[in-house]
Each structure stands twice: as structure tokens, then as C-alpha cells.
Design a protein around this motif. Structure first.
Motif, short mmCIF file in Angstrom:
data_model
loop_
_atom_site.label_atom_id
_atom_site.label_comp_id
_atom_site.label_asym_id
_atom_site.label_seq_id
_atom_site.Cartn_x
_atom_site.Cartn_y
_atom_site.Cartn_z
N GLY A 39 55.71 -7.93 -19.73
CA GLY A 39 55.20 -8.30 -20.54
C GLY A 39 53.73 -7.40 -20.72
N GLU A 40 53.23 -7.12 -21.96
CA GLU A 40 52.14 -6.62 -22.49
C GLU A 40 51.06 -7.19 -21.22
OE1 GLU A 40 48.86 -6.91 -26.00
OE2 GLU A 40 50.95 -6.95 -26.38
N LEU A 41 50.11 -6.17 -21.30
CA LEU A 41 48.89 -6.55 -19.67
C LEU A 41 47.72 -7.61 -20.54
CD1 LEU A 41 47.58 -5.77 -16.85
CD2 LEU A 41 46.41 -3.68 -18.82
N TYR A 42 47.31 -7.83 -20.02
CA TYR A 42 46.20 -8.60 -20.24
C TYR A 42 45.27 -8.74 -19.35
CZ TYR A 42 42.99 -13.09 -20.80
OH TYR A 42 41.96 -13.76 -21.09
N GLU A 43 44.09 -8.32 -19.98
CA GLU A 43 42.80 -8.00 -19.44
C GLU A 43 41.37 -9.25 -19.77
OE1 GLU A 43 41.75 -4.24 -18.00
OE2 GLU A 43 43.49 -3.30 -20.10
N GLY A 44 40.66 -10.57 -18.48
CA GLY A 44 40.37 -11.18 -18.42
C GLY A 44 38.90 -10.37 -18.78
N ASP A 45 37.94 -11.60 -19.54
CA ASP A 45 36.79 -10.88 -19.04
C ASP A 45 35.73 -10.45 -17.43
OD1 ASP A 45 36.25 -11.35 -21.98
OD2 ASP A 45 35.95 -13.26 -21.68
N GLU A 46 34.87 -9.80 -17.40
CA GLU A 46 34.26 -9.63 -15.74
C GLU A 46 33.28 -10.79 -15.75
OE1 GLU A 46 33.95 -5.57 -14.59
OE2 GLU A 46 31.68 -6.27 -15.37
N LEU A 47 33.31 -10.84 -14.63
CA LEU A 47 32.37 -12.35 -14.24
C LEU A 47 31.66 -11.46 -13.07
CD1 LEU A 47 32.35 -15.10 -13.08
CD2 LEU A 47 33.52 -14.86 -12.01
N VAL A 48 30.65 -11.49 -12.79
CA VAL A 48 29.58 -10.98 -11.93
C VAL A 48 28.92 -12.72 -11.39
CG1 VAL A 48 27.29 -10.01 -11.21
CG2 VAL A 48 28.45 -9.35 -13.45
N ILE A 49 29.78 -12.12 -9.81
CA ILE A 49 28.86 -13.19 -8.66
C ILE A 49 27.52 -13.73 -8.55
CG2 ILE A 49 29.43 -13.84 -6.92
CD1 ILE A 49 32.20 -12.89 -8.09
N PRO A 50 26.94 -14.57 -9.03
CA PRO A 50 25.63 -14.86 -9.29
C PRO A 50 25.61 -15.41 -7.51
CG PRO A 50 27.39 -16.92 -9.52
CD PRO A 50 28.51 -15.58 -9.37
N ASN A 51 24.18 -15.99 -7.80
CA ASN A 51 23.49 -16.21 -6.48
C ASN A 51 22.98 -17.03 -5.95
OD1 ASN A 51 21.54 -15.39 -5.16
ND2 ASN A 51 20.11 -16.77 -5.60
N ALA A 52 24.15 -17.20 -3.96
CA ALA A 52 24.12 -18.56 -3.98
C ALA A 52 23.26 -19.40 -3.30
CB ALA A 52 25.01 -17.83 -2.07
N LEU A 53 22.51 -20.31 -3.55
CA LEU A 53 21.90 -20.48 -3.35
C LEU A 53 21.34 -21.35 -1.62
CD1 LEU A 53 21.45 -23.57 -6.16
CD2 LEU A 53 21.04 -21.62 -6.11
N PRO A 54 20.24 -21.25 -1.22
CA PRO A 54 20.25 -21.77 0.03
C PRO A 54 20.45 -23.29 0.16
CG PRO A 54 17.99 -20.48 -1.04
CD PRO A 54 19.15 -21.00 -1.90
N ARG A 55 21.22 -23.57 1.50
CA ARG A 55 20.76 -25.05 1.44
C ARG A 55 20.32 -24.81 3.01
NH1 ARG A 55 25.46 -25.33 5.72
NH2 ARG A 55 27.07 -22.81 5.15
N PHE A 56 20.84 -26.35 3.54
CA PHE A 56 19.72 -26.73 4.45
C PHE A 56 21.34 -27.03 5.40
CE2 PHE A 56 15.60 -26.30 2.17
CZ PHE A 56 15.18 -26.54 2.84
#
Length: 140
Positions: A39-56
Motif C-alpha cells: 500500500g501507500e507509504l505512511y510516514e509518522g511525525d518525528e519524535l525527539v527522545i527527551p531528557n531522562a530524569l535522575p532516579r535515586f
């Protein structure tokens, strides 16, 4: 994603999060196929990986040594960022080393009671991990 990575991820339903870091860009391209025709190619929106939060990853000790309390706070950051520590709440005289997370407090007469403690680990990219606990001190 480059062509080699594209082939690796092609048949996976879930992308492993450990393979990506802050700032990476991911986009989805789907070509439907019914076994006979594409079928026709579908291209989704680009996602930028966000900052990971520190964890204790450490737990504060529940006991005092004589009248001294010490705790080595340890947080980790999935992005590998250097962390700084801050004490946002604690009893008078409690300190934390902003570089190492070493917390200390010398209790004295008049320090009896419950003391809320709030430690923050900051990754320098607007990512903050928080650890809160309450210290109860009774003079003996």
C-alpha cells in the motif's frame, strides 16, 4: 535511524529504550502489505527522545550512630549526565555535598522530633530526581 538500524528494528513491535539517548530522533515509516500488494507509504511525525530524569538508587538508613546521622545518597541518570545534589528540606545543621551526595547531620539536645528531608539530584538539563523521607530523633 540509519539503514542498518532500520533493518534491525524493522520487525520489532517495541523499541528497546536503552538503545536511545537524549536528542536522538525517531520516525516511523510503514508500508502496508497484504501478502500480495504494497500500500501507500505512511510516514509518522518525528519524535525527539527527551531528557531522562535522575532516579535515586540508595535508601536512607533508619538509624543514628550516637547523635550523628550520615547517608550516602546515590542517584543515577540514564543519559550519563553528571549529577549535583541539593538539600531542599532538612533539620537545621544538616548538609549535603553537592558533588558526592554525602548527607550529614549532628543532632543535639533540642533536635528531638520528626524532621522531613528532601534531597534533589539535578542532571543540568532540567531533569530532577527527588528523594523524601522523615528522620525521627529522640535524645537518650
Amino acid at each position: 535511524i540509519n539503514d542498518v538500524e532500520q533493518r534491525f528494528y524493522q520487525d520489532r513491535l517495541v523499541l528497546p529504550g536503552d538503545d536511545f539517548e537524549r536528542g536522538d530522533r525517531i520516525a516511523v515509516r510503514i508500508t502496508p502489505f497484504d501478502g500480495e500488494d504494497e500500500g501507500e507509504l505512511y510516514e509518522g511525525d518525528e519524535l525527539v527522545i527527551p531528557n531522562a530524569l535522575p532516579r535515586f538508587v540508595s535508601e536512607p538508613p533508619a538509624v543514628f550512630e550516637v547523635n550523628a546521622y550520615s547517608y550516602q545518597a546515590v542517584a543515577v541518570d540514564a543519559d550519563g549526565d553528571t549529577l549535583t545534589y541539593a538539600l531542599e528540606d532538612g533539620p537545621s545543621g544538616m548538609t549535603i555535598d553537592q558533588r558526592t551526595g554525602a548527607l550529614s547531620w549532628e543532632a543535639h539536645a533540642g533536635s528531638e522530633g520528626a524532621h522531613p528531608v528532601r534531597i534533589v539530584a539535578d542532571d543540568g538539563f532540567d531533569g530532577r530526581g527527588v528523594q523524601e523521607f522523615t528522620l525521627s530523633f529522640v535524645m537518650q
